[in-house]
Design a protein around this motif. Structure first.
Motif, short mmCIF file in Angstrom:
data_model
loop_
_atom_site.label_atom_id
_atom_site.label_comp_id
_atom_site.label_asym_id
_atom_site.label_seq_id
_atom_site.Cartn_x
_atom_site.Cartn_y
_atom_site.Cartn_z
N SER A 109 0.84 -1.19 0.00
CA SER A 109 0.00 0.00 0.00
C SER A 109 0.88 1.25 0.00
O SER A 109 2.09 1.17 0.25
CB SER A 109 -0.91 0.00 1.22
N ASP A 110 0.29 2.39 -0.29
CA ASP A 110 1.04 3.65 -0.38
C ASP A 110 1.79 3.98 0.91
O ASP A 110 2.82 4.63 0.89
CB ASP A 110 0.08 4.81 -0.70
N GLU A 111 1.23 3.53 2.04
CA GLU A 111 1.84 3.88 3.33
C GLU A 111 2.99 2.95 3.70
O GLU A 111 3.76 3.26 4.60
CB GLU A 111 0.81 3.84 4.47
N ASP A 112 3.09 1.81 3.04
CA ASP A 112 4.12 0.83 3.42
C ASP A 112 5.52 1.42 3.29
O ASP A 112 5.87 2.02 2.27
CB ASP A 112 4.03 -0.42 2.53
N GLU A 113 6.31 1.24 4.34
CA GLU A 113 7.69 1.71 4.33
C GLU A 113 8.64 0.58 3.96
O GLU A 113 9.81 0.81 3.66
CB GLU A 113 8.07 2.28 5.70
N ASP A 114 8.13 -0.65 4.08
CA ASP A 114 9.00 -1.81 3.88
C ASP A 114 8.22 -2.91 3.17
O ASP A 114 7.00 -2.84 3.06
CB ASP A 114 9.50 -2.31 5.24
N PHE A 115 8.93 -3.92 2.71
CA PHE A 115 8.26 -5.02 2.00
C PHE A 115 9.06 -6.30 2.15
O PHE A 115 10.27 -6.27 2.32
CB PHE A 115 8.13 -4.67 0.51
N ASP A 116 8.36 -7.44 2.12
CA ASP A 116 9.02 -8.74 2.05
C ASP A 116 9.13 -9.12 0.58
O ASP A 116 10.17 -9.54 0.11
CB ASP A 116 8.19 -9.83 2.75
N SER A 117 7.99 -9.02 -0.11
CA SER A 117 7.98 -9.27 -1.55
C SER A 117 6.77 -8.56 -2.13
O SER A 117 5.84 -8.22 -1.41
CB SER A 117 7.93 -10.76 -1.83
N PHE A 118 6.82 -8.28 -3.43
CA PHE A 118 5.68 -7.61 -4.06
C PHE A 118 5.52 -8.02 -5.52
O PHE A 118 6.46 -8.55 -6.13
CB PHE A 118 5.80 -6.08 -3.94
N THR A 119 4.32 -7.77 -6.03
CA THR A 119 4.05 -7.92 -7.45
C THR A 119 3.17 -6.73 -7.83
O THR A 119 2.52 -6.14 -6.98
CB THR A 119 3.28 -9.23 -7.77
N CYS A 120 3.18 -6.38 -9.11
CA CYS A 120 2.42 -5.22 -9.56
C CYS A 120 1.69 -5.51 -10.86
O CYS A 120 2.00 -6.46 -11.56
CB CYS A 120 3.36 -4.03 -9.81
N ASP A 121 0.75 -4.63 -11.16
CA ASP A 121 0.04 -4.68 -12.43
C ASP A 121 -0.15 -3.22 -12.83
O ASP A 121 -0.05 -2.32 -11.99
CB ASP A 121 -1.31 -5.36 -12.23
N CYS A 122 -0.40 -2.96 -14.12
CA CYS A 122 -0.73 -1.60 -14.52
C CYS A 122 -2.11 -1.28 -13.95
O CYS A 122 -2.97 -2.17 -13.87
CB CYS A 122 -0.74 -1.47 -16.04
N ALA A 123 -2.32 -0.03 -13.55
CA ALA A 123 -3.60 0.38 -12.97
C ALA A 123 -4.70 0.28 -14.01
O ALA A 123 -4.43 0.21 -15.22
CB ALA A 123 -3.49 1.80 -12.44
N TYR A 124 -5.95 0.33 -13.55
CA TYR A 124 -7.09 0.25 -14.44
C TYR A 124 -7.00 1.36 -15.49
O TYR A 124 -6.73 2.51 -15.15
CB TYR A 124 -8.39 0.40 -13.63
#
Ligand SMILES: *[C@@H]1O[C@H](CO)[C@@H](O)[C@H](O)[C@H]1NC(C)=O
Ligand SMILES: *[C@@H]1O[C@H](CO)[C@@H](O)[C@H](O)[C@H]1NC(C)=O
Ligand SMILES: *[C@@H]1O[C@H](CO)[C@@H](O)[C@H](O)[C@H]1NC(C)=O
Ligand SMILES: *[C@@H]1O[C@H](CO)[C@@H](O)[C@H](O)[C@H]1NC(C)=O
Ligand SMILES: *[C@@H]1O[C@H](CO)[C@@H](O)[C@H](O)[C@H]1NC(C)=O
Ligand SMILES: *[C@@H]1O[C@H](CO)[C@@H](O)[C@H](O)[C@H]1NC(C)=O
Length: 296
Positions: free
Chosen positions: A266-281
């Motif tokens: 999320s926008d507020e996250d300062e850290d991450f373990d792992s992530f994936t993304c997609d192009c927005a609608y």
């Protein structure tokens, strides 16, 4: 009147054509100046061919051969790759790759080289619980999947004297199927045992097992008894960009500033373990490239 309508329609069709062509050309999948295909396979970033083309060696693809017969290999797991998806599937949150993985044989079969286990530890890939099915072929066969913690599961197949081969279903005679496989696994072993000790003689026959892409199985319907002569079958693996991946911190920081992507943090996250993304609608393309998402 009629002419005017035709004229407007022609313009509309022309417009649609140019629009689609422009879109196809405008959405790059590989990094600029990198080879974007190997044979018929498109190689989208973070995957890439060559050091400046992948995000991390974990996503390195080596292309063997030229033209449409070239084969792509994922060097981090040393397996041939047949499909690379950067978009995730509606029902499972991670994007996938389809790779060729060895079949697991009992001790008394021809040796397979891989032993009784599949191990992709240390890679960014997990065996997909959603897209794969576990199949074992053998008579008087109790095949268990182990090495996944305290839970042991698998399937049983009894002997059948008839010569009729079960072509399409593995319902428990000479062949069995377990659609349950736990999520987030990188390693598993298979043990083959006898169900009935009085049939121990039968146990000398070759038994084997494999995890296989469920969709591939449904559309190809191979004869399970012929699979024993194959080296490999297609398996689906899920992937993500973890905090151990090179350049993942920089990518995380720049993705957070973009409005054309939707990521698993999320926008507020300062850290991450792992992530994936997609192009927005309303956008499409490759979210992992700085300007990879294009407005539809
Ligand atoms: C792309 O692949 C071809 C054939 O393997 C090679 O000759 C060429 O140098 C590659 N181009 C880049 C930009 O890596
Ligand atoms: C990580 O990036 C550094 C610097 O770009 C590079 O030297 C190193 O080989 C990379 N490691 C992997 C595993 O890609
Ligand atoms: C590349 O293809 C050739 C010919 O098919 C084969 O002999 C060789 O082992 C392949 N190399 C790799 C790394 O798979
Ligand atoms: C699986 O691979 C990892 C990393 O290569 C290794 O540390 C581990 O010992 C392997 N497991 C088995 C059972 O061989
Ligand atoms: C793979 O499994 C591990 C736990 O074993 C988990 O931390 C990781 O997020 C999973 N990766 C993917 C791509 O699902
Ligand atoms: C990655 O995230 C895990 C879980 O939050 C954490 O334990 C680990 O230290 C992190 N590794 C790096 C390299 O940031």
């Amino acid at each position: 009147m009629k002419m005017a309508v035709q004229f407007v329609m022609r313009i509309a069709i022309l417009f649609l054509l140019t629009y689609e062509l422009a879109e196809a050309a405008a959405a790059p999948m590989a990094k600029p100046d990198c080879n974007s295909t190997c044979g018929n396979l498109e190689i989208p970033y973070p995957f890439g061919i060559g050091p400046d083309c992948y995000m991390d060696k974990l996503f390195e693809v080596v292309c063997n051969g030229t033209g449409s017969s070239a084969k792509a290999f994922l060097t981090s797991i040393d397996k041939e790759v047949r499909q690379i998806n950067i978009r995730y599937h509606l029902y499972s949150s991670d994007p996938t790759v389809q790779v060729q993985m060895p079949i697991i044989y009992s001790n008394n079969c021809r040796s397979s080289g891989s032993g009784a286990a599949l191990n992709i530890s240390g890679s960014p890939f997990n065996f997909s619980y959603y897209h794969n099915t576990f199949i074992s072929v053998g008579c008087d066969n109790f095949a268990t999947i182990t090495g996944l913690g305290p839970v042991v599961f698998g399937c049983k197949s009894h002997c059948i004297k008839s010569n009729i081969v079960e072509r399409t279903r593995c319902s428990g005679f000479n062949c069995c199927e377990s659609s349950y496989f736990p999520s987030n696994q990188q390693e598993f072993h298979v043990q083959f045992r006898s169900i009935d000790e009085s049939l121990a003689r039968e146990e000398k026959a070759c038994k084997y097992a494999f995890l296989v892409d469920h969709n591939w199985l449904e559309s190809n319907k191979p004869d399970p008894s012929s699979v024993q002569y194959w080296e490999t079958v297609p398996i689906v693996l899920e992937w993500a960009i973890s905090n151990r991946t090179n350049h993942s911190r920089d990518m995380f920081e720049s993705l957070k500033k973009r409005h054309d992507v939707r990521c698993s943090f999320s926008d507020e996250d300062e850290d991450f373990d792992s992530f994936t993304c997609d192009c927005a609608y309303g956008y499409q393309g490759n979210p992992y490239l700085p300007s990879g998402c294009q407005g539809k």
